[in-house]
Structures are given as structure tokens and as C-alpha cells.
Design an enzyme around this catalytic site. Structure first.
Site, PDB file in Angstrom:
ATOM      1  N   CYS B  76      85.366 -15.449  54.289  1.00  0.00           N
ATOM      2  CA  CYS B  76      85.893 -16.562  55.276  1.00  0.00           C
ATOM      3  C   CYS B  76      86.586 -17.792  54.838  1.00  0.00           C
ATOM      4  CB  CYS B  76      84.208 -16.165  56.006  1.00  0.00           C
ATOM      5  SG  CYS B  76      84.666 -17.644  57.661  1.00  0.00           S
ATOM      6  N   HIS B 175      82.362 -11.892  58.636  1.00  0.00           N
ATOM      7  CA  HIS B 175      81.289 -12.068  57.294  1.00  0.00           C
ATOM      8  C   HIS B 175      80.943 -10.891  57.332  1.00  0.00           C
ATOM      9  CE1 HIS B 175      80.817 -16.702  56.674  1.00  0.00           C
ATOM     10  NE2 HIS B 175      81.430 -16.611  58.312  1.00  0.00           N
ATOM     11  N   GLU B 177      78.016 -10.705  55.643  1.00  0.00           N
ATOM     12  CA  GLU B 177      76.424 -10.722  55.416  1.00  0.00           C
ATOM     13  C   GLU B 177      75.937 -10.494  57.098  1.00  0.00           C
ATOM     14  OE1 GLU B 177      79.037 -12.053  54.650  1.00  0.00           O
ATOM     15  OE2 GLU B 177      78.244 -14.743  55.351  1.00  0.00           O
TER      16      GLU B 177
END
Lengths: 252, 194
Positions: B76, B175, B177
Site C-alpha cells: 500500500c 492489502h 494481510e
């Protein structure tokens, strides 16, 4: 293509999921982390946790919960309820929340939105608005979990909040919440068409058609619901399959 | 050991949790030696480019990052800071990638882009094992233009770089994650790089 989001909302009291009707008659609906995990596995696009007690002494319970959620689920989540200071937000983000939602405190002190968006970025600042349509046909802003009426019109407050840096609007219609008669299409569509940021529609989901309606006619970017998911009246995989078949852009 | 660079940007903790879920130990640190000696480095972050760059310079992390020889994954804001310049605050960034960072401009689509979108045209081992047009979670107002460094593309307002690569530097705009099973595959692929 960017997809429409389905967002289960977990109202939290003392670390448990609860659900009321029209903001009243609270019932227990299970362990938040277990539910969060289930929803993420079922294809929920995001989760929202609203702490409806959010008193100072309960804050630690909420932060513990945020840590457990962040450790266990692999989709984004928003935390809200009782946030009134920059420090509250810093602690929640630091423990793994992706976004925070602010409501009453932002209305009373609009500068808070600017302060938060400058420090943490607009992308993690969700402005929650509880709104009610009055006899004059206008939608007004309510505060304190729907208990306090203001004279502010929802569209005006939303515009101001976006100008100050709110990155998303979470719009809950008090007229529709808990009724299972469908989302508030008119005010959602007004906000969504006028604002430059995404609008999450909340309150009134009862059938899968209601979701189609709020995406197509309300132009909502996301739809949030609680009890229909908690009590398994609608399962997320079936909902997403239905919406996809109805040509709504959805992540399957 | 995997080092996650700690700086004044959000979301750092989420990356550590995501690695834990795939059974990988990591350390969140701004210690120069620890980062320099790590097997792999993750450079995450959400926030404002200008403030983040200032912080990196104050901590001498800017010189460290560009000197790294091991695999580095920018996420990001991390991707944007690895580029040469960002329109956000007219900020000169680290310059690993030659690709410019620009603000989305659209009369129709909303900015920031928030939600799940597809990635396609994979040109990196990071995306091994993914279905075509896999969905990832993305939140941003600024984007990396398409360039020779592009290793995956997403369409929003226009086609832009969802991922970039240059030698040992890898970067993704979305993202991983927070991108469910797809994100976990991408993180595993990064961890398994030689």
C-alpha cells in the site's frame, strides 16, 4: 471491477455480540470472535464492531476484543462506539483495527474528523450517521445511539463531514432498522449520488431482494446487516450467489 | 527472520498477525541492524506520503531501505513510497521504482477506492497459484501508473499497477494481510522467495 460489499455488523456489549430492535430490547447473539471468523470464512467482505456500552471502564474489554479479532480474521474490520478523542483512535488502530467509526463526538466537534483524517488518513475514518425521516419528509441526524434528535439535515452533515475528511459514510436509517422491510433507498441514494466517498447502507435488511434493491436503486457501495446474519435467516454464501446471478458486481 | 518496518503509519500490526496465521515469525522494528540483517523485509503502511517520508528520513530509514539486498515487499503506502515521486503532498520518495504516483481523478467513481477488486496480467512469482482475476482488498486515493515494472494490473478509473517489481523489490498496492486466502497465498509466495 470494484465489487459491492456485504458487511455483517456485530453490536458488542461487555465483550458479547448483542442485537436489539429499533435500538432497544437487547438480546445475546454469541461470541464476537467466533462469529467474525464464521462470517469471514463465509465470504463477508468486511466486518463492523460497534461497542454499544463503550464506557471508560469497558474500553479495555473492547481493546482486548480488537486484538483477538485482528489476530484471527483475514478481512478488514471497523470498530466504533464511544470514540471521542484522537487517542481512542490511535489505540484501536494500533491493536489491529483497520478503520474506526465516529458518530456523536464528531457531530459535536466536527474538527475531530479533520484531526483524525490528517493524522491517520481519510481511508480509516468512517462517519456513522443515525438518521430518521420526520413528518416533514426530511431526514434528520440523531445522536447518542438514536436517543437525541438534532436539527441538522443528514445530507448537510454528510457533505460537511466529507469536506472535513471522512473517508466513508455508514448510514443507518432508524425508521428501517429492525423492521426487516428493506433499506432506506431514498436517503441512501441521495447521499451516494451526491458524495464523493463510499456509502454503507444500514438498517432494514430482511430479504436478499432488499440487498439487490439498495445496490441498484440506492446506489449503495456496501450494505450492512446484523440480525438476519446472526440468526441465520440469510446466509452470506447464498446472498452473494443470488446477487451475482442478479448481475450485481460481487466477490465470490 | 522477517522484519516488518515500524514507522508512523498504520496497519503494521495487521501484517504481523497475518504472518502469524500462516505460521511465520516476524519482528516489528525500526532498528537499522535488525532490518539490515533480516532474511526478508516487509514495508507496510497506510497514511500520508509526505509525513511518512519525513519520518523515514528523520530515522535514517530511507537510506537503509534503498540499500537492502534481500527480498523486500512494499504494501500500500509502502509501494507508493518505493516509487520516485508522489502527487500526495508533492513528495519525493525512495526512487526504487521509476513509476509515478498520481491521484485518481474521476467525475463518476468514488475516491478513495475502498473494497475488493480484481488483479490480472500476473508477471511475478508472488501470484503463483492464484486463480485468474483474483480478488484483493484495496483502499487508496493515489495509484501507481502502468509501467515496465508493473507485475499485476487492476482497473479503477483506469488500469493501474496493482503490483510492481524491480530486482529484489516487490510491492503491492492492495492489502494481502486483509485479502483472505488470496492474500495468504501471496504472503506465502513472498516468504518462500530464495
Amino acid at each position: 471491477m470494484l465489487t459491492k460489499r456485504i458487511i455483517p455488523c456485530l453490536d458488542i456489549r461487555d465483550g458479547r455480540t448483542v442485537k436489539g430492535i429499533n435500538f432497544e430490547n437487547i438480546r445475546d447473539a454469541g461470541d464476537p470472535v467466533e462469529l467474525a471468523l464464521l462470517y469471514s470464512q463465509q465470504g463477508a467482505d468486511e466486518l463492523v464492531f460497534l461497542d454499544i456500552t463503550a464506557t471508560v471502564e469497558k474500553r479495555k474489554t473492547l481493546i482486548e476484543l480488537v486484538k483477538r479479532v485482528a489476530a484471527n480474521i483475514n478481512i478488514p474490520f471497523t470498530v466504533g462506539g464511544g470514540i471521542s478523542a484522537v487517542e481512542d483512535v490511535a489505540v484501536l488502530l494500533q491493536h489491529g483495527a483497520d478503520k474506526v467509526s465516529i458518530n456523536t463526538a464528531a457531530f459535536k466537534n466536527p474538527g475531530l474528523i479533520k484531526e483524525l483524517s490528517n493524522r491517520f488518513g481519510s481511508q480509516c475514518i468512517v462517519l456513522a450517521i443515525d438518521t430518521k425521516k420526520e413528518a416533514d419528509g426530511e431526514w434528520y441526524v440523531y445522536l447518542n445511539g438514536g436517543r437525541t434528535k438534532t436539527e441538522a439535515k443528514t445530507i448537510d452533515w454528510a457533505n460537511q463531514a466529507v469536506a472535513l475528511g471522512a473517508g466513508e459514510i455508514l448510514l443507518t436509517s432508524m425508521n428501517n432498522d429492525g423492521t426487516k422491510a428493506g433499506f432506506a433507498v431514498d436517503i441512501t441514494s441521495l447521499l451516494s449520488n451526491q458524495l464523493s466517498v463510499p456509502v454503507i447502507a444500514s438498517g432494514g435488511a430482511g430479504t436478499m431482494q432488499h440487498f439487490k434493491e439498495i445496490f441498484e436503486e440506492g446506489n449503495a457501495d456496501a450494505a450492512l446487516a446484523a440480525s438476519i446474519f446472526h440468526y441465520k435467516e440469510i446466509e452470506i454464501p447464498a446472498l452473494k450467489a443470488y446477487l451475482s446471478a442478479e448481475k450485481i458486481s460481487i466477490r465470490l | 527472520m522477517i522484519a516488518i518496518i515500524k514507522y508512523n503509519a498504520g496497519n503494521v500490526q495487521s501484517v504481523q498477525y497475518a504472518l502469524q496465521r500462516i505460521g511465520v515469525e516476524s519482528v516489528v522494528t525500526d532498528d537499522i541492524d535488525t532490518i539490515y540483517n533480516a532474511d526478508k523485509v516487509i514495508f507496510p503502511g497506510v497514511g500520508h506520503a509526505q509525513f511518512a517520508m519525513q519520518y523515514l528520513r528523520d530515522k535514517n530509514l530511507d537510506k537503509l531501505i534503498i540499500s537492502l539486498q534481500q527480498p523486500v515487499l512494499g504494501i500500500c503506502l509502502g509501494l507508493q513510497l518505493l516509487c520516485k515521486h508522489s502527487e500526495e503532498g508533492d513528495t519525493d520518495c525512495l526512487g526504487i521504482f521509476d513509476t509515478p504516483i498520481k491521484l485518481f481523478a474521476s467525475p463518476v467513481l468514488k475516491v478513495p477506492q475502498i473494497g475488493w477488486n480484481n488483479i490480472y496480467n500476473y508477471k511475478s512469482t508472488l501470484f503463483d497459484g492464484l486463480a485468474d482475476e483474483a480478488f484483493v482488498y484495496t483502499v487508496h486515493s493515489y495509484y501507481a501508473a502502468l509501467s515496465e515494472e508493473t507485475t499485476a494490473v487492476t482497473d479503477y478509473v483506469l488500469p493501474y499497477s496493482a503490483a510492481l517489481q524491480q530486482n529484489n523489490f516487490y510491492a503491492v498496492q492492495f492489502h494481502p494481510e486483509k485479502s483472505g486466502a488470496v492474500g495468504e497465498t501471496i504472503l506465502k509466495n513472498f516468504i518462500q522467495l530464495p
